[in-house]
Design a protein around this motif. Structure first.
Motif, PDB file in Angstrom:
ATOM      1  N   GLY A  69     -21.310  26.938 -36.064  1.00 36.04           N
ATOM      2  CA  GLY A  69     -20.503  26.370 -37.139  1.00 36.04           C
ATOM      3  C   GLY A  69     -21.408  26.137 -38.338  1.00 36.04           C
ATOM      4  N   ALA A  70     -21.813  24.887 -38.539  1.00 39.74           N
ATOM      5  CA  ALA A  70     -22.645  24.545 -39.697  1.00 39.74           C
ATOM      6  C   ALA A  70     -24.014  25.221 -39.678  1.00 39.74           C
ATOM      7  CB  ALA A  70     -22.800  23.033 -39.807  1.00 39.74           C
ATOM      8  N   ASN A  71     -24.584  25.483 -38.505  1.00 36.69           N
ATOM      9  CA  ASN A  71     -25.859  26.203 -38.454  1.00 36.69           C
ATOM     10  C   ASN A  71     -25.684  27.639 -38.966  1.00 36.69           C
ATOM     11  OD1 ASN A  71     -28.744  26.315 -37.605  1.00 36.69           O
ATOM     12  ND2 ASN A  71     -27.982  27.855 -36.178  1.00 36.69           N
ATOM     13  N   ARG A  72     -24.456  28.128 -38.884  1.00 38.41           N
ATOM     14  CA  ARG A  72     -24.146  29.465 -39.420  1.00 38.41           C
ATOM     15  C   ARG A  72     -23.815  29.382 -40.908  1.00 38.41           C
ATOM     16  NH1 ARG A  72     -19.116  31.875 -39.889  1.00 38.41           N
ATOM     17  NH2 ARG A  72     -18.228  30.311 -38.487  1.00 38.41           N
ATOM     18  N   THR A  73     -22.959  28.425 -41.286  1.00 41.05           N
ATOM     19  CA  THR A  73     -22.438  28.372 -42.651  1.00 41.05           C
ATOM     20  C   THR A  73     -23.310  27.568 -43.617  1.00 41.05           C
ATOM     21  OG1 THR A  73     -21.098  26.398 -42.245  1.00 41.05           O
ATOM     22  CG2 THR A  73     -20.066  28.562 -41.802  1.00 41.05           C
ATOM     23  N   GLY A  74     -24.104  26.628 -43.083  1.00 46.75           N
ATOM     24  CA  GLY A  74     -24.936  25.792 -43.938  1.00 46.75           C
ATOM     25  C   GLY A  74     -24.214  24.610 -44.545  1.00 46.75           C
ATOM     26  N   ARG A  75     -23.008  24.306 -44.033  1.00 47.51           N
ATOM     27  CA  ARG A  75     -22.263  23.150 -44.535  1.00 47.51           C
ATOM     28  C   ARG A  75     -21.660  22.405 -43.357  1.00 47.51           C
ATOM     29  NH1 ARG A  75     -17.842  24.516 -48.825  1.00 47.51           N
ATOM     30  NH2 ARG A  75     -16.584  24.897 -46.990  1.00 47.51           N
ATOM     31  N   MET A  76     -21.845  21.097 -43.346  1.00 49.04           N
ATOM     32  CA  MET A  76     -21.364  20.252 -42.257  1.00 49.04           C
ATOM     33  C   MET A  76     -19.892  20.522 -41.942  1.00 49.04           C
ATOM     34  SD  MET A  76     -23.646  18.247 -40.966  1.00 49.04           S
ATOM     35  CE  MET A  76     -25.183  17.411 -41.269  1.00 49.04           C
ATOM     36  N   PHE A  77     -19.586  20.666 -40.664  1.00 54.08           N
ATOM     37  CA  PHE A  77     -18.229  20.854 -40.126  1.00 54.08           C
ATOM     38  C   PHE A  77     -17.543  22.144 -40.605  1.00 54.08           C
ATOM     39  CE2 PHE A  77     -18.730  16.363 -39.175  1.00 54.08           C
ATOM     40  CZ  PHE A  77     -18.169  16.280 -37.914  1.00 54.08           C
ATOM     41  N   THR A  78     -18.257  23.027 -41.238  1.00 54.20           N
ATOM     42  CA  THR A  78     -17.654  24.252 -41.747  1.00 54.20           C
ATOM     43  C   THR A  78     -17.886  25.394 -40.765  1.00 54.20           C
ATOM     44  OG1 THR A  78     -17.951  23.497 -44.002  1.00 54.20           O
ATOM     45  CG2 THR A  78     -17.612  25.868 -43.692  1.00 54.20           C
ATOM     46  N   GLY A  79     -16.792  26.069 -40.400  1.00 56.52           N
ATOM     47  CA  GLY A  79     -16.889  27.189 -39.470  1.00 56.52           C
ATOM     48  C   GLY A  79     -16.720  26.780 -38.022  1.00 56.52           C
ATOM     49  N   ALA A  80     -16.199  25.582 -37.792  1.00 52.68           N
ATOM     50  CA  ALA A  80     -15.992  25.086 -36.424  1.00 52.68           C
ATOM     51  C   ALA A  80     -14.594  24.494 -36.315  1.00 52.68           C
ATOM     52  CB  ALA A  80     -17.026  24.007 -36.091  1.00 52.68           C
ATOM     53  N   ARG A  81     -14.032  24.512 -35.108  1.00 47.68           N
ATOM     54  CA  ARG A  81     -12.679  23.971 -34.914  1.00 47.68           C
ATOM     55  C   ARG A  81     -12.578  22.499 -35.304  1.00 47.68           C
ATOM     56  NH1 ARG A  81     -12.265  27.661 -30.675  1.00 47.68           N
ATOM     57  NH2 ARG A  81     -13.079  26.236 -29.119  1.00 47.68           N
ATOM     58  N   ASP A  84     -12.019  22.379 -38.870  1.00 48.04           N
ATOM     59  CA  ASP A  84     -10.667  22.798 -39.273  1.00 48.04           C
ATOM     60  C   ASP A  84      -9.754  21.579 -39.306  1.00 48.04           C
ATOM     61  OD1 ASP A  84     -11.630  25.393 -39.291  1.00 48.04           O
ATOM     62  OD2 ASP A  84     -10.661  25.952 -37.400  1.00 48.04           O
ATOM     63  N   TRP A  85      -9.808  20.778 -38.247  1.00 41.44           N
ATOM     64  CA  TRP A  85      -8.991  19.567 -38.176  1.00 41.44           C
ATOM     65  C   TRP A  85      -9.414  18.567 -39.255  1.00 41.44           C
ATOM     66  CZ3 TRP A  85     -10.219  14.488 -37.628  1.00 41.44           C
ATOM     67  CH2 TRP A  85      -9.145  13.618 -37.387  1.00 41.44           C
ATOM     68  N   ALA A  99      -7.454  22.579 -47.815  1.00 37.41           N
ATOM     69  CA  ALA A  99      -7.397  22.232 -46.392  1.00 37.41           C
ATOM     70  C   ALA A  99      -8.296  23.109 -45.531  1.00 37.41           C
ATOM     71  CB  ALA A  99      -5.959  22.341 -45.887  1.00 37.41           C
ATOM     72  N   GLU A 100      -8.824  24.177 -46.087  1.00 35.48           N
ATOM     73  CA  GLU A 100      -9.575  25.141 -45.291  1.00 35.48           C
ATOM     74  C   GLU A 100     -11.045  25.170 -45.713  1.00 35.48           C
ATOM     75  OE1 GLU A 100      -8.325  29.391 -43.708  1.00 35.48           O
ATOM     76  OE2 GLU A 100      -8.836  29.459 -45.837  1.00 35.48           O
ATOM     77  N   ALA A 101     -11.920  25.271 -44.719  1.00 31.89           N
ATOM     78  CA  ALA A 101     -13.360  25.380 -44.948  1.00 31.89           C
ATOM     79  C   ALA A 101     -13.871  26.571 -44.150  1.00 31.89           C
ATOM     80  CB  ALA A 101     -14.062  24.107 -44.502  1.00 31.89           C
ATOM     81  N   ILE A 102     -14.290  27.623 -44.858  1.00 31.91           N
ATOM     82  CA  ILE A 102     -14.769  28.808 -44.140  1.00 31.91           C
ATOM     83  C   ILE A 102     -16.220  29.144 -44.444  1.00 31.91           C
ATOM     84  CG2 ILE A 102     -12.506  29.859 -43.779  1.00 31.91           C
ATOM     85  CD1 ILE A 102     -13.045  31.571 -46.275  1.00 31.91           C
ATOM     86  N   GLY A 103     -16.739  28.692 -45.586  1.00 30.61           N
ATOM     87  CA  GLY A 103     -18.127  28.978 -45.923  1.00 30.61           C
ATOM     88  C   GLY A 103     -18.559  28.188 -47.135  1.00 30.61           C
ATOM     89  N   ARG A 104     -19.837  28.217 -47.424  1.00 31.00           N
ATOM     90  CA  ARG A 104     -20.402  27.424 -48.514  1.00 31.00           C
ATOM     91  C   ARG A 104     -19.807  27.768 -49.883  1.00 31.00           C
ATOM     92  NH1 ARG A 104     -25.184  24.816 -47.895  1.00 31.00           N
ATOM     93  NH2 ARG A 104     -25.997  25.496 -49.890  1.00 31.00           N
ATOM     94  N   ASP A 105     -19.298  28.979 -50.044  1.00 29.93           N
ATOM     95  CA  ASP A 105     -18.796  29.421 -51.347  1.00 29.93           C
ATOM     96  C   ASP A 105     -17.278  29.532 -51.388  1.00 29.93           C
ATOM     97  OD1 ASP A 105     -21.466  29.683 -52.270  1.00 29.93           O
ATOM     98  OD2 ASP A 105     -21.612  31.620 -51.258  1.00 29.93           O
ATOM     99  N   ASP A 106     -16.589  28.751 -50.568  1.00 29.19           N
ATOM    100  CA  ASP A 106     -15.127  28.852 -50.486  1.00 29.19           C
ATOM    101  C   ASP A 106     -14.391  27.972 -51.506  1.00 29.19           C
ATOM    102  OD1 ASP A 106     -15.443  26.303 -49.450  1.00 29.19           O
ATOM    103  OD2 ASP A 106     -14.813  26.834 -47.423  1.00 29.19           O
TER     104      ASP A 106
END
Length: 181
Positions: A69-81, A84-85, A99-106
Motif C-alpha cells: 500500500g503506502a510502501n508502494r505509493t509513498g502516501r499513508m493509507f493509499t493503495g490499500a483497502r 479505501d474505507w 473519496a478515492e486515493a490511488i497514488g501520490r499524484d491523484d
C-alpha cells in the motif's frame, strides 16, 4: 507560510530516516520483489511521510505503511483497502476533496486533517518491534507539536498506544491501560 515550510521539512526528515535497518531493508526488498499485481509500479520503498493539512486539528494515527500500500505509493493509507474505507469516510466528513486515493499524484488533498503512523516504514508481517516504534516516536512528537491538533483518531492498537504514549509524555493522561492479549 512558515508552517508549511516546517511541515515540508519534517516530512523530508522522515523520508531520510535510517534508524531501523531491519525496516529499511524490508521496505527496499518489497519494492524490489514487488507483488505480481503491482509489478509495473515503481514502489516508494522507504519511510513514508505524514500526509495532509499542515494546519490540521484532526490527526489520524495508524500503525505503519502497508508493504504493498503506502510502501508502494509513498502516501499513508493509499493503495490499500483500509485506505479505501478511510478516504471515503474523510470525503463524506468534509476532510478530503475526493473519496478515492490511488497514488501520490491523484489530486487528493485533506483539509483540517493529517495522517501519521506509529511507524513510518512498512514492518514485516505488519509487526514493528518495540525498539522500532520507539525510534519513530520522535516523528510522532514533532508532528503533534507542529500541528494545532485538537482531536486524535487512533486506528488499531499500536496507533492507539502511540497516542496514549504521547499523551503521557505531556502529562495529559496518567491512568492505567487495559491489558491486551
Amino acid at each position: 507560510s512558515r508552517y508549511q515550510a516546517a511541515w515540508d521539512t519534517l516530512n523530508q526528515q522522515i523520508i531520510q530516516c535510517d534508524r531501523c535497518p531491519r525496516l529499511i531493508a524490508h521496505c527496499e526488498e518489497v519494492a524490489r520483489v514487488k507483488r505480481k499485481a503491482y509489478f509495473e509500479d515503481d514502489y516508494w520503498g522507504r519511510p513514508v511521510p505524514n500526509f495532509g493539512d499542515h494546519k490540521a486539528r484532526l490527526l489520524i494515527v495508524g500503525l505503519a505503511p502497508g508493504a504493498h500500500g503506502a510502501n508502494r505509493t509513498g502516501r499513508m493509507f493509499t493503495g490499500a483497502r483500509s485506505g479505501d474505507w478511510l478516504f471515503r469516510a474523510l470525503f463524506r466528513g468534509g476532510f478530503a476533496n475526493q473519496a478515492e486515493a490511488i497514488g501520490r499524484d491523484d489530486g487528493l488533498t485533506l483539509a483540517n486533517c493529517a495522517i501519521t503512523g506509529a511507524c513510518h516504514c512498512a514492518p514485516p508481517d505488519n509487526k514493528p518491534v518495540a525498539e522500532e516504534i520507539a525510534a519513530c516516536r520522535e516523528w510522532m512528537t514533532a508532528t503533534v507539536e507542529l500541528l494545532p491538533v485538537r482531536v486524535f483518531l487512533a486506528l488499531g492498537q499500536i496507533g492507539w498506544r502511540a497516542v496514549i504514549d504521547y499523551a503521557r509524555s505531556r502529562d495529559w493522561y496518567a491512568g492505567s491501560l487495559p491489558k491486551f492479549a
